[in-house]
Write an enzyme that holds these catalytic residues in place. Structure first.
Site, PDB file in Angstrom:
ATOM      1  N   LYS A 196       0.678  -1.185   0.030  1.00  0.00           N
ATOM      2  CA  LYS A 196      -0.050  -0.039  -0.022  1.00  0.00           C
ATOM      3  C   LYS A 196       0.861   1.218  -0.026  1.00  0.00           C
ATOM      4  O   LYS A 196       0.306   2.468  -0.226  1.00  0.00           O
ATOM      5  CB  LYS A 196      -0.894   0.149   1.316  1.00  0.00           C
ATOM      6  CG  LYS A 196      -2.056  -1.069   1.343  1.00  0.00           C
ATOM      7  CD  LYS A 196      -2.770  -0.911   2.569  1.00  0.00           C
ATOM      8  CE  LYS A 196      -3.651  -2.153   2.543  1.00  0.00           C
ATOM      9  NZ  LYS A 196      -4.450  -2.116   4.062  1.00  0.00           N
ATOM     10  N   GLY A 197       2.206   1.023   0.423  1.00  0.00           N
ATOM     11  CA  GLY A 197       2.710   2.390   0.819  1.00  0.00           C
ATOM     12  C   GLY A 197       3.055   3.540  -0.245  1.00  0.00           C
ATOM     13  O   GLY A 197       3.191   4.575   0.039  1.00  0.00           O
ATOM     14  N   GLU A 220       7.932   2.484  -6.057  1.00  0.00           N
ATOM     15  CA  GLU A 220       7.853   1.697  -4.651  1.00  0.00           C
ATOM     16  C   GLU A 220       8.272   3.034  -3.844  1.00  0.00           C
ATOM     17  O   GLU A 220       8.717   4.104  -4.067  1.00  0.00           O
ATOM     18  CB  GLU A 220       9.075   0.828  -4.472  1.00  0.00           C
ATOM     19  CG  GLU A 220       9.580   0.353  -3.016  1.00  0.00           C
ATOM     20  CD  GLU A 220       8.341  -0.655  -2.439  1.00  0.00           C
ATOM     21  OE1 GLU A 220       7.158   0.035  -2.344  1.00  0.00           O
ATOM     22  OE2 GLU A 220       8.571  -1.754  -2.082  1.00  0.00           O
ATOM     23  N   ASP A 221       7.572   2.927  -2.599  1.00  0.00           N
ATOM     24  CA  ASP A 221       7.891   4.026  -1.577  1.00  0.00           C
ATOM     25  C   ASP A 221       9.174   4.263  -0.985  1.00  0.00           C
ATOM     26  O   ASP A 221       9.628   5.316  -0.972  1.00  0.00           O
ATOM     27  CB  ASP A 221       6.625   3.875  -0.309  1.00  0.00           C
ATOM     28  CG  ASP A 221       6.686   2.334   0.140  1.00  0.00           C
ATOM     29  OD1 ASP A 221       7.498   1.626  -0.364  1.00  0.00           O
ATOM     30  OD2 ASP A 221       5.961   2.289   1.236  1.00  0.00           O
ATOM     31  N   ASP A 237      14.545  -0.401   1.732  1.00  0.00           N
ATOM     32  CA  ASP A 237      15.086  -0.514   3.130  1.00  0.00           C
ATOM     33  C   ASP A 237      16.001  -1.686   3.092  1.00  0.00           C
ATOM     34  O   ASP A 237      17.228  -1.505   2.723  1.00  0.00           O
ATOM     35  CB  ASP A 237      14.060  -0.716   4.268  1.00  0.00           C
ATOM     36  CG  ASP A 237      14.455  -0.943   5.849  1.00  0.00           C
ATOM     37  OD1 ASP A 237      15.519  -0.450   5.802  1.00  0.00           O
ATOM     38  OD2 ASP A 237      13.740  -1.719   6.271  1.00  0.00           O
ATOM     39  N   LYS A 254      17.144   3.664   2.186  1.00  0.00           N
ATOM     40  CA  LYS A 254      17.904   3.670   3.227  1.00  0.00           C
ATOM     41  C   LYS A 254      19.059   2.933   3.150  1.00  0.00           C
ATOM     42  O   LYS A 254      19.278   1.711   3.452  1.00  0.00           O
ATOM     43  CB  LYS A 254      17.223   3.031   4.297  1.00  0.00           C
ATOM     44  CG  LYS A 254      16.175   3.788   4.968  1.00  0.00           C
ATOM     45  CD  LYS A 254      15.301   2.896   6.229  1.00  0.00           C
ATOM     46  CE  LYS A 254      14.150   3.609   6.655  1.00  0.00           C
ATOM     47  NZ  LYS A 254      13.472   2.636   7.538  1.00  0.00           N
ATOM     48  N   PHE A 313      12.992   4.946  11.183  1.00  0.00           N
ATOM     49  CA  PHE A 313      11.654   4.468  10.800  1.00  0.00           C
ATOM     50  C   PHE A 313      10.751   5.731  10.441  1.00  0.00           C
ATOM     51  O   PHE A 313      10.506   6.649  11.275  1.00  0.00           O
ATOM     52  CB  PHE A 313      10.694   3.778  11.937  1.00  0.00           C
ATOM     53  CG  PHE A 313       9.655   3.032  11.192  1.00  0.00           C
ATOM     54  CD1 PHE A 313       9.554   1.959  10.613  1.00  0.00           C
ATOM     55  CD2 PHE A 313       8.327   3.706  11.557  1.00  0.00           C
ATOM     56  CE1 PHE A 313       8.532   1.375  10.021  1.00  0.00           C
ATOM     57  CE2 PHE A 313       7.285   2.934  11.155  1.00  0.00           C
ATOM     58  CZ  PHE A 313       7.215   2.130  10.220  1.00  0.00           C
ATOM     59  N   VAL A 314      10.209   5.828   9.395  1.00  0.00           N
ATOM     60  CA  VAL A 314       9.436   7.098   8.888  1.00  0.00           C
ATOM     61  C   VAL A 314       7.947   6.894   8.455  1.00  0.00           C
ATOM     62  O   VAL A 314       7.698   5.575   7.966  1.00  0.00           O
ATOM     63  CB  VAL A 314      10.278   8.054   7.557  1.00  0.00           C
ATOM     64  CG1 VAL A 314      11.447   8.350   8.148  1.00  0.00           C
ATOM     65  CG2 VAL A 314      10.275   6.636   6.550  1.00  0.00           C
ATOM     66  N   ASP A 350       3.012   3.901   6.518  1.00  0.00           N
ATOM     67  CA  ASP A 350       2.184   3.703   7.659  1.00  0.00           C
ATOM     68  C   ASP A 350       3.101   3.393   8.978  1.00  0.00           C
ATOM     69  O   ASP A 350       4.303   2.879   8.952  1.00  0.00           O
ATOM     70  CB  ASP A 350       1.239   2.799   7.619  1.00  0.00           C
ATOM     71  CG  ASP A 350       1.835   1.377   7.523  1.00  0.00           C
ATOM     72  OD1 ASP A 350       2.839   1.036   6.726  1.00  0.00           O
ATOM     73  OD2 ASP A 350       0.868   0.534   8.168  1.00  0.00           O
ATOM     74  N   ARG A 353      -0.827   7.037   6.918  1.00  0.00           N
ATOM     75  CA  ARG A 353      -0.394   7.370   5.571  1.00  0.00           C
ATOM     76  C   ARG A 353      -1.005   8.623   5.028  1.00  0.00           C
ATOM     77  O   ARG A 353      -0.416   9.151   4.146  1.00  0.00           O
ATOM     78  CB  ARG A 353      -1.408   6.174   5.165  1.00  0.00           C
ATOM     79  CG  ARG A 353      -0.923   4.737   5.211  1.00  0.00           C
ATOM     80  CD  ARG A 353      -1.360   3.878   4.311  1.00  0.00           C
ATOM     81  NE  ARG A 353      -1.394   2.402   4.788  1.00  0.00           N
ATOM     82  CZ  ARG A 353      -0.265   1.630   4.438  1.00  0.00           C
ATOM     83  NH1 ARG A 353       0.750   2.146   3.933  1.00  0.00           N
ATOM     84  NH2 ARG A 353      -0.154   0.285   4.946  1.00  0.00           N
TER      85      ARG A 353
END
Ligand code: 5GP
Length: 175
Positions: free
Chosen positions: A42-43, A97-98, A101, A129, A150-151, A157, A163
Site C-alpha cells: 500500500k505504501g 515503490e515508496d 530498506d 535507506k 523509521f518514517v 504507515d 498514511r
C-alpha cells in the site's frame, strides 16, 4: 490509535519539488512511449498518484500488493496480497515503490516482473535507506536517501496509520 511523536523530516514542499523533478526525468526517458506504471501497495499509493500526474506519456495503471513489515521491522519475507491484473509481456514497466530498506521487497518485485518478460523495467523509489540494505538493489530513480530510521506519512504507515500525513516524519517514541 497509537499516539506517536512524529518529527517533521521531509516537508510537503520538498516532496512536491522532488516528485516533479523525477516526473520530468521519466517523461524525458520514455519520450512518447506507452508505459505501464505499477503502484506497489500500500505504501506507494500517495507518491504514485502524485508522480503519474507529473509524467507526460501514455500511462496505464497496475497495482501490485505486497507486505513484508510487521510493526516497525522488516520480516524479510515478501507476501503477495494482490498480483498484477494484466500480463506485462512486451511492455515498458515503471515500478513505483515508496521506500527501499533492506532491498528484499524491491528485489522480489523486480524478479517477479522480469520473469514476465517486459520490454523494459524502470524502477523508482521515493526513499532509500542505504545503511539498511541487505541485498544489492540498483534503482533508476531515487527521491531521497535517508538515515536508517523509521518514517511515516505520505503513504507510509505505522500499524496502518499515518498514511494520510502530507509530509514525511520520523517516529520519536516507539513503545
Ligand atoms: P524492504 O524489503 O526493502 O526491507 O522493505 C520495503 C518495505 O518495507 C517498504 O515498501 C515499506 O512498506 C516498508 N518500510 C521500510 N522502511 C520503512 C519505514 O521507515 N517506514 C515505513 N512506514 N515502512 C517502511
Amino acid at each position: 490509535m497509537t499516539q506517536l511523536q512524529i518529527k517533521p523530516y521531509i516537508t510537503e514542499e520538498q516532496l512536491q519539488k522532488k516528485v516533479s523533478e523525477i516526473g520530468a526525468a521519466i517523461t524525458k526517458k520514455f519520450k512518447g512511449e506507452q508505459v505501464v506504471a505499477v503502484c506497489v501497495l500500500k505504501g506507494s499509493f500517495v507518491f504514485y498518484s502524485d508522480l503519474i500526474r507529473e509524467i507526460n506519456a501514455d500511462i496505464t495503471c497496475e497495482f501490485f500488493g505486497v507486505s513484508s513489515y510487521h510493526g516497525n521491522t522488516s520480516s524479510g519475507e515478501v507476501k503477495v496480497t494482490l498480483d498484477l491484473a494484466h500480463p506485462v509481456e512486451g511492455k515498458h514497466i515503471l515500478l513505483v515503490e515508496d521506500i527501499v530498506d533492506t532491498g528484499i521487497t524491491m528485489n522480489y518485485l523486480k524478479n517477479s516482473i522480469l520473469s514476465r518478460k517486459p520490454a523494459s523495467l524502470t524502477t523508482v523509489a521515493l526513499l532509500e535507506k542505504p545503511e539498511a540494505l541487505k541485498v544489492p538493489c540498483k534503482l533508476d530513480y531515487v527521491g531521497f536517501q535517508i538515515t536508517n530510521e523509521f518514517v511515516v506519512g505520505y503513504g507510509l504507515d505505522y500499524q496502518g496509520y499515518y498514511r494520510n500525513l502530507p509530509f514525511i516524519g520520523q517516529v520519536q517514541n516507539f513503545q
